[in-house]
Design an enzyme around this catalytic site. Structure first.
Site, PDB file in Angstrom:
ATOM      1  N   ASP A 160       0.839  -1.203   0.000  1.00  0.00           N
ATOM      2  CA  ASP A 160       0.000   0.000   0.000  1.00  0.00           C
ATOM      3  C   ASP A 160       0.874   1.254   0.000  1.00  0.00           C
ATOM      4  OD1 ASP A 160      -2.144  -1.692   0.244  1.00  0.00           O
ATOM      5  OD2 ASP A 160      -2.292  -1.475   2.422  1.00  0.00           O
TER       6      ASP A 160
HETATM    7  N1  URA Z   1      -1.182  -5.958   3.891  1.00  0.00           N
HETATM    8  C1  URA Z   1      -1.676  -4.706   3.919  1.00  0.00           C
HETATM    9  O1  URA Z   1      -2.695  -4.436   4.531  1.00  0.00           O
HETATM   10  N2  URA Z   1      -1.013  -3.764   3.235  1.00  0.00           N
HETATM   11  C2  URA Z   1       0.152  -3.984   2.569  1.00  0.00           C
HETATM   12  O2  URA Z   1       0.731  -3.066   1.981  1.00  0.00           O
HETATM   13  C3  URA Z   1       0.643  -5.298   2.567  1.00  0.00           C
HETATM   14  C4  URA Z   1      -0.038  -6.272   3.228  1.00  0.00           C
END
Ligand code: URA
Length: 235
Positions: free
Chosen positions: A103
């Site tokens: 993310d």
């Molecule tokens: N899980 C999440 O919630 N975000 C990420 O970036 C990776 C795994």
């Protein structure tokens, strides 16, 4: 392969520039100046040099990035900076892409490569490649939460495979969580499912590959041979 193709795969120079350099006599193969860009070379045996400097042939590149927050895991985005903006000029011609997604606010290990086959294998749901995250949460992680994470949680659209969770702080608000899938927002959703909230998320390993903590945020480097072997073992 053709000499000009060899050089375009192995160097940041463009095809047109390469042809001009070859015609000017700046390229040698096994010590002999070659002026025909279409000359056949064997990339496993022949020694190609540009201005006397030997060029090692490389079709694929594998880069470990310590992703900072504020970057989208993509090669292009209309609104945000993308992780490939962090790739140095020397790797530009490889046209790398991120293997999977973190993310925009997630930090840590992200592999960038132009090797589509390897990316496919690493991301295949069948491979169950483990990914370990360092998580800080709003509330403490209870023994019951750990049990739920380890047994697998129903997140509505799918049920996670049992992961692993290890508390690493006295206040129980920091842990390492290992998961075996890579669904959208998976870690955040797992925490939400137990009534908690992720406040900081950093990936520290993927399969046999561990983030080099000496890499500053936003820095990247090529994998060592040893790291490449560990990453690809068993997939
Ligand atoms: N899980 C999440 O919630 N975000 C990420 O970036 C990776 C795994």
């Amino acid at each position: 392969m053709r000499l000009d193709k060899f050089l375009s795969d192995a160097s940041p120079m463009g095809r047109k520039e390469i042809k001009q350099h070859i015609k000017k006599g700046m390229v040698s193969v096994n010590g002999n100046v070659i002026k025909d860009p279409g000359t056949y070379v064997d990339e496993t045996k022949d020694e190609v040099a540009f201005c006397g400097e030997v060029i090692s042939y490389k079709k694929f590149v594998y880069l470990m990035l310590n992703k900072p927050e504020g970057y989208v895991s993509a090669t292009y985005d209309k609104h945000y900076k993308v992780v490939t903006d962090l790739v140095d000029e020397e790797y530009a011609h490889f046209e790398v892409f991120p293997v999977g997604r973190l993310d925009i606010d997630t930090h840590g290990l992200l592999l960038l490569t132009n090797d589509g086959d390897l990316a496919h294998k690493l991301l295949s749901p069948k491979s169950h490649v483990p990914k370990t995250y360092y998580v800080k949460s709003e509330k403490e992680v209870t023994d019951e939460d750990i049990k739920v994470f380890e047994e697998g949680i129903d997140l509505g659209d799918f049920k996670t495979i049992g992961g692993k969770c290890e508390i690493v702080s006295d206040d129980k608000k920091e842990c390492y969580l290992t998961i075996f899938e890579g669904k959208f927002h998976q870690v955040k959703r797992m925490f939400e499912a137990v009534g908690n909230k992720v406040t900081y998320l950093k990936r520290i390993s993927m399969g046999g590959l561990t983030l080099d903590e000496s890499l500053g945020e936003g820095d990247l480097r090529e994998l060592t041979d040893d790291e490449f072997e560990k990453l690809t073992k068993g997939i």
